[in-house]
Scaffold this active site. Structure first.
Site, PDB file in Angstrom:
ATOM      1  N   GLU A 104       2.248 -38.556  27.049  1.00 36.45           N
ATOM      2  CA  GLU A 104       1.474 -37.623  26.865  1.00 36.45           C
ATOM      3  C   GLU A 104      -0.234 -37.872  26.715  1.00 36.45           C
ATOM      4  OE1 GLU A 104       2.706 -34.630  24.209  1.00 36.45           O
ATOM      5  OE2 GLU A 104       4.520 -34.298  25.314  1.00 36.45           O
ATOM      6  N   HIS A 116       7.323  15.114  10.750  1.00 43.48           N
ATOM      7  CA  HIS A 116       6.425  14.198  10.185  1.00 43.48           C
ATOM      8  C   HIS A 116       4.961  14.322  10.511  1.00 43.48           C
ATOM      9  CE1 HIS A 116       8.692  11.098   8.241  1.00 43.48           C
ATOM     10  NE2 HIS A 116       9.539  11.220   9.094  1.00 43.48           N
ATOM     11  N   GLN A 124     -10.483   0.054   1.216  1.00 43.52           N
ATOM     12  CA  GLN A 124     -10.955  -0.753   0.189  1.00 43.52           C
ATOM     13  C   GLN A 124      -9.465  -1.234  -0.731  1.00 43.52           C
ATOM     14  OE1 GLN A 124     -11.603   2.457   0.744  1.00 43.52           O
ATOM     15  NE2 GLN A 124     -11.088   3.750  -1.030  1.00 43.52           N
ATOM     16  N   HIS A 145      -0.657 -41.611  18.262  1.00 35.81           N
ATOM     17  CA  HIS A 145       0.686 -41.030  18.099  1.00 35.81           C
ATOM     18  C   HIS A 145       1.708 -42.155  17.717  1.00 35.81           C
ATOM     19  CE1 HIS A 145      -1.238 -37.283  18.255  1.00 35.81           C
ATOM     20  NE2 HIS A 145      -0.132 -36.393  17.899  1.00 35.81           N
ATOM     21  N   TYR A 175       0.997  -1.271   0.076  1.00 28.48           N
ATOM     22  CA  TYR A 175       0.052  -0.211  -0.122  1.00 28.48           C
ATOM     23  C   TYR A 175       0.851   1.203  -0.077  1.00 28.48           C
ATOM     24  CZ  TYR A 175      -3.617   3.314   0.602  1.00 28.48           C
ATOM     25  OH  TYR A 175      -4.328   4.171   0.674  1.00 28.48           O
ATOM     26  N   GLN A 216      12.755  14.764  12.392  1.00 26.47           N
ATOM     27  CA  GLN A 216      11.340  13.829  12.816  1.00 26.47           C
ATOM     28  C   GLN A 216      10.273  14.395  13.316  1.00 26.47           C
ATOM     29  OE1 GLN A 216      12.111  10.899  13.039  1.00 26.47           O
ATOM     30  NE2 GLN A 216      10.001  10.310  13.842  1.00 26.47           N
ATOM     31  N   ASN A 224      -2.849   5.947   6.531  1.00 26.35           N
ATOM     32  CA  ASN A 224      -3.881   6.552   7.535  1.00 26.35           C
ATOM     33  C   ASN A 224      -4.487   5.522   8.369  1.00 26.35           C
ATOM     34  OD1 ASN A 224      -5.943   5.615   6.122  1.00 26.35           O
ATOM     35  ND2 ASN A 224      -6.394   7.746   4.934  1.00 26.35           N
ATOM     36  N   SER A 272       5.884   8.260  14.669  1.00 28.20           N
ATOM     37  CA  SER A 272       7.266   8.049  14.553  1.00 28.20           C
ATOM     38  C   SER A 272       7.940   8.756  15.635  1.00 28.20           C
ATOM     39  CB  SER A 272       7.712   8.593  13.035  1.00 28.20           C
ATOM     40  OG  SER A 272       9.171   8.406  12.867  1.00 28.20           O
ATOM     41  N   ASP A 279      16.336   7.314   5.947  1.00 29.51           N
ATOM     42  CA  ASP A 279      14.903   7.285   5.325  1.00 29.51           C
ATOM     43  C   ASP A 279      15.110   7.207   3.829  1.00 29.51           C
ATOM     44  OD1 ASP A 279      13.780   7.553   7.921  1.00 29.51           O
ATOM     45  OD2 ASP A 279      13.768   9.706   7.672  1.00 29.51           O
ATOM     46  N   GLU A 283      12.136   3.706  17.816  1.00 29.46           N
ATOM     47  CA  GLU A 283      12.440   3.452  16.424  1.00 29.46           C
ATOM     48  C   GLU A 283      13.618   3.750  15.677  1.00 29.46           C
ATOM     49  OE1 GLU A 283       9.548   5.859  14.251  1.00 29.46           O
ATOM     50  OE2 GLU A 283       9.434   4.383  12.369  1.00 29.46           O
ATOM     51  N   HIS A 284      14.002   5.091  15.828  1.00 32.28           N
ATOM     52  CA  HIS A 284      15.195   5.689  15.373  1.00 32.28           C
ATOM     53  C   HIS A 284      16.078   5.798  16.587  1.00 32.28           C
ATOM     54  CE1 HIS A 284      12.278   6.841  12.117  1.00 32.28           C
ATOM     55  NE2 HIS A 284      13.356   6.317  11.401  1.00 32.28           N
TER      56      HIS A 284
END
Lengths: 425, 425
Positions: B407, B254, B183, B412, B122, B251, B206, B229, B353, B319-320
């Site tokens: 068991e 964003h 969708q 088995h 996406y 940063q 989003n 982020s 990035d 994250e960073h």
């Protein structure tokens, strides 16, 4: 009893059974999780009393573990040790090295493989003990280098099966706690006064345990939410009906939602297997469960040839896939979607459940299209790093700034240019 | 504006900001998914008209892609190609080999690494185009050997940015569809007449896209549900305030939920950075967003030394993670929990990035404790297999049966013994 279909008569999505989640589990579990987060150990003690009639301390002591180990039949200990050695041998090969790139002047980049710090393993209790679960989960975590492997298991009437404790010792678990159900998962995810919070929770469990894992997912990592167990057996006309039926029943005895499917190009085998199933069902201790599974979910599918049979497997991505033919390696390349593959006529699934070495925690419900057996990777993470010298950065600074500008992220570009400009000053 | 704390004054869980999911997203998304499952392409066409004012055909033709590629500034194409080469170089090192074990007589076991068949990416549309997203997702999939890499992206007023299409061509995407939002995720998960169902969906989006990925998770695999982020910058007294502030703002621009945190052992740096932030904010095109992020979420934390600063990073798993000191490799071993690490004073996050080579899709919200940057592994799966000869099985059959009996799984054991007994007959 079991139905036979021609290829195409049953849709791929209808081949395996599904379980339904019992009603209200979601709410019950979320209340349990909230209670454990709020009351910590005190909540666990209350649940132990209520669900397991246990007043034992939460943690099992090292002395209790040693004592349990010594109390187990030495012959069984030897079998557990041999299975563990096989599991260790296979999983050791999964260990990954870090790598580093330093071909360009002034640039170093790499990927560091680091173990997760703490792993929690849920081991079901109740009527039967599952030492194989302990080995299959502890050993990959141990090989990964996890600092603390923590087991939680319910102590029904205050007791944990000695063979479980022995397996935990063999598998390399560090601490064992007497807690079961959703409350154990909550304790592992959030921590209590006694039980440390872990980074990943693995292991099977009932609907409450599964729902709890689902609810804490994101706070911690989890292995998977396993659906009912499945086997797809592809067998040609050279196979013995008695053997094929035995393999189907080894799957069917798990629970009534388990599915055993035979796909064959031999009408004779397809005809003979149902009678063999009936014959063997009658002498099985777990006849009732196995019969329900075979009658409701069992299927025999007739195909033109073995290739088509394998294509069905690729389409539905079975958890267990037996390819019972004389020359199974001829087809290894054709098999694309399956959790664990058992090649040839002498490799029943049960061998993999206990002893061979590959893992028995496997993706179910078609998720083998994209998921993998539990492995050392599940207990490690990969961390990237980069390093540039002042000169190396200055050389490409304008390009990075141009790229950032294209995405409308001006401050990104500035963070690179500010360094170049200072160098040029 | 930005607040300064002493070490311990702010709880680890309060360091980074969190987004709240807008109300009602869950229901809207589940209705969209149902509609796409029911009406297929027709539903997608309706949504395209309604949300994107687009009547264009769903699929972008190869000619359109070529034309877009030719229309992009050749200098930019060259930058994209160079970035792609760097990404390819780094990710090629992640490729894994299959392995096979055959040390014991009559026993073969192995792990086969197989690419997933189809991956869906996406790509967000709207005001800005993100060619870096295309490269960072397509290239690892391509290296993994995925047969079909499918991109979906909204075509606002019927148009897709030419640079996105150019990046898709460079990255090795196979098909591109004009569909956005929940969708698009529904189409990738379930397939329509035109869009094939994929095995894994990756890429940012989003709240609707994130919720849709969450809802189809299990039907297909997903990369992650990314939170806002974050960057944690550890800088010592030798760092220049202007440079540190520039990195924080890269940063912060964003979105307003992004968090930039500076951890330093230098009171002088801690004092100088806020003024630099203010100075640079004033000239930023995205000043409003960056200011909101800095004011609401930005933090400066003073520690005794660099080691303690790194320990904070390990605790919150950013994250960073920038480690701006002169000798960053001295500390590489100490860093355990972070998505992507930027070592030294000349490796700003923006470099990663866009250009350096490591991936920019990273675990957020502390999940770097157990999750990893997007990699070639995300587009492959591991399949285990085992093979035993009749003799090899007979030798260990009794042990497997004993283990199974322990068991309570009699069938088995029988599946193994039936073979041994037939051999002995």
């Amino acid at each position: 009893m079991i139905r036979t279909y021609k290829y195409g008569e049953v849709a791929p999505e209808d081949i395996f059974a599904r379980t339904e989640m019992p009603a209200n589990v979601e709410n019950i579990v979320s209340e349990i999780i909230d209670t454990v987060r709020r009351d910590g150990d005190e909540a666990l003690r209350q649940y132990n009393l209520e669900f397991d009639r246990s007043r034992e301390p939460l943690e099992v002591t090292p002395e209790e573990i040693d004592e349990a180990y010594r109390s187990v039949d030495p012959e069984l200990i030897e079998i557990l040790e041999e299975a563990a050695a096989n599991i260790r041998e296979f999983h050791s090969r999964q260990k990954r090295n870090s790598f580093i790139l330093n071909e360009k002047p002034g640039i170093v980049m790499g990927q560091k493989v680091v173990p997760i710090e703490r792993a929690g393993l849920y081991v079901p209790g109740g009527t039967a003990a599952y030492p194989s679960t302990v080995l299959m989960n502890c050993i990959p975590a141990h090989i990964a280098g996890v600092s603390e492997i923590i087991i939680t298991t319910p102590a029904t009437d205050g007791k944990i099966s000695p063979v479980l404790l022995a397996a935990a010792k063999i598998g390399g678990a560090n601490r064992i706690f007497r807690v079961g159900g959703a409350q154990a998962v909550a304790a592992l995810a959030y921590g209590t006064e006694t039980i440390p919070a872990v980074d990943k929770i693995v292991g099977p469990g009932n609907a409450f345990v599964a729902e709890a894992k689902k609810q804490v997912y994101g706070i911690v990592s989890i292995d998977m939410i396993a659906g009912p167990s499945e086997i797809l057996i592809v067998a040609d006309g050279t196979c013995v009906p008695e053997v094929v039926a035995a393999d189907m029943l080894s799957q069917a005895e798990h629970d009534r939602f388990a599915t055993a499917v035979l796909v064959t190009d031999s009408p004779e085998l397809a005809e003979a297997v149902p009678q063999e199933l009936e014959k063997q069902l009658k002498v099985l201790p777990r006849e009732e469960i196995a019969r329900a599974s075979i009658e409701h979910n069992g299927k025999i599918i007739l195909t033109e040839d073995i290739e088509t049979a394998i294509d069905i497997a690729n389409e539905i991505a079975p958890e267990h896939f037996e390819l019972c033919v004389d020359n199974p390696f001829d087809y290894l390349d054709r098999i694309r979607n399956a959790g664990s593959v058992f090649l040839g006529k002498n490799c029943p699934e049960a061998l993999g459940d206990y002893f061979a070495g590959p893992n028995h925690t496997l993706p179910t419900g078609g998720t083998a299209r994209f998921n993998c057996p539990l492995s050392v990777d599940d207990f490690t993470k990969k961390m990237q790093y980069s390093y540039y010298t002042e000169d190396a950065l200055a050389k490409i600074a304008d390009k990075v700034a141009r790229f950032a500008a294209e995405e409308g992220l001006d401050a990104h570009g500035r963070s690179v240019l500010v360094r170049k400009n200072r160098k040029e000053r």
